[in-house]
Design an enzyme around this catalytic site. Structure first.
Site, mmCIF file in Angstrom:
data_model
loop_
_atom_site.group_PDB
_atom_site.id
_atom_site.type_symbol
_atom_site.label_atom_id
_atom_site.label_comp_id
_atom_site.label_asym_id
_atom_site.label_seq_id
_atom_site.Cartn_x
_atom_site.Cartn_y
_atom_site.Cartn_z
ATOM 1 C CB SER A 82 -0.955 -0.049 1.195
ATOM 2 O OG SER A 82 -2.030 0.854 1.034
ATOM 3 C CG HIS A 235 -5.501 -2.794 0.522
ATOM 4 N ND1 HIS A 235 -4.764 -2.488 -0.605
ATOM 5 C CD2 HIS A 235 -5.041 -1.962 1.512
ATOM 6 C CE1 HIS A 235 -3.896 -1.528 -0.314
ATOM 7 N NE2 HIS A 235 -4.040 -1.193 0.956
#
Length: 259
Positions: A82, A235
């Site tokens: 991320s 994610h």
């Protein structure tokens, strides 16, 4: 910059995402440390690293290079999730000669819309001077609409000392710098940079952080890229299917460690 170093051999630097700390990629670190020197860092404004009112990708990339210089590391493999993936990408773009390979987990080299307004609001709603327990903080975050798993993750930033609870992270600084963190490095420079070394982008099959719309931006900046999708993950792909994620990362680094 605070860090933990384990293992010996070529260096791999692991970089966590927003609101995280150096423990986020600890499982990957353990999988790599038998063959490599693994350095897990606390990104500035996170964990035990320094707090700052300014935070952008050029500066974060320089923080990585400064740590490498401090530790006399000429070249390293960079792995980031991320925001950490963006830091790894920015480091590779600005300092290609210092990067053996790049792995970005579920993030693209683009600007993103704001996704964390609820998180910031929830964290700011906790009155630390009145807080009696971590359980109370958890309940407050859940009441603000944050799912329990995310709330538990966020509360890893909460510490208690003689003077009560406090945040390890620089919450005020992160909020102030948030536009920079969802923005992108190459959008801020006159001549877009390119990293022509070995790159791997790993995305979660159920995540919307990396989509087909990002393909051209990825190829323009990382022309020798490879891509992998881990199906059945979002994610947090490294936490949801760690064995598969760790194997993909290990195989890629093994292949490119001769550079």
């Amino acid at each position: 910059m605070n860090f933990i170093s384990t293992g010996e051999g070529s260096t791999v630097i692991l970089i966590h995402g927003l609101f995280g700390n150096l423990d986020n990629l600890k499982t990957l670190g353990k999988a790599l440390e038998s063959n490599y020197r693994v350095i897990r860092i606390d990104v500035p404004n996170h964990g035990l690293s320094q707090h700052s009112d300014s935070m952008d990708y050029p500066g974060l990339a320089q923080s990585v290079i400064s740590l490498m210089d401090e530790l006399a590391i000429d070249k390293a493999h960079l792995v980031g999730h991320s925001m950490g993936g963006k830091i790894a990408m920015a480091t590779a773009l600005a300092n290609p000669h210092r990067v053996k390979s790049l792995i970005a987990a579920d993030i693209a080299p683009v600007g993103y819309p704001a996704r964390h307004d609820l998180v910031f609001a929830g964290l700011e709603s906790i009155k630390l001077d009145q807080l009696q327990s971590r359980g109370e903080a958890l309940n407050q975050l859940v009441e603000k609409g944050i799912d329990e798993g995310t709330a538990q993750f966020l509360l890893k930033n909460l510490s208690k000392g003689d003077e009560g609870f406090k945040w390890k992270m620089n919450l005020e600084g992160l909020k102030a710098c948030y536009p920079n963190l969802i923005g992108w490095y190459n959008d801020k420079v006159q001549s877009p940079l390119q990293f022509t070394g070995a790159s791997l982008f790993i995305r979660g099959g159920d995540s919307d952080y990396v989509t087909a719309d990002h393909k051209q931006a990825i190829l323009a900046q990382f022309p020798h890229v490879q891509a992998k999708t881990i199906e059945g993950t979002g994610h947090w792909l490294h936490a949801q299917k760690p064995a598969i994620f760790n194997r993909i990362v290990s195989d890629f680094i093994d292949k490119h460690d001769r550079n």
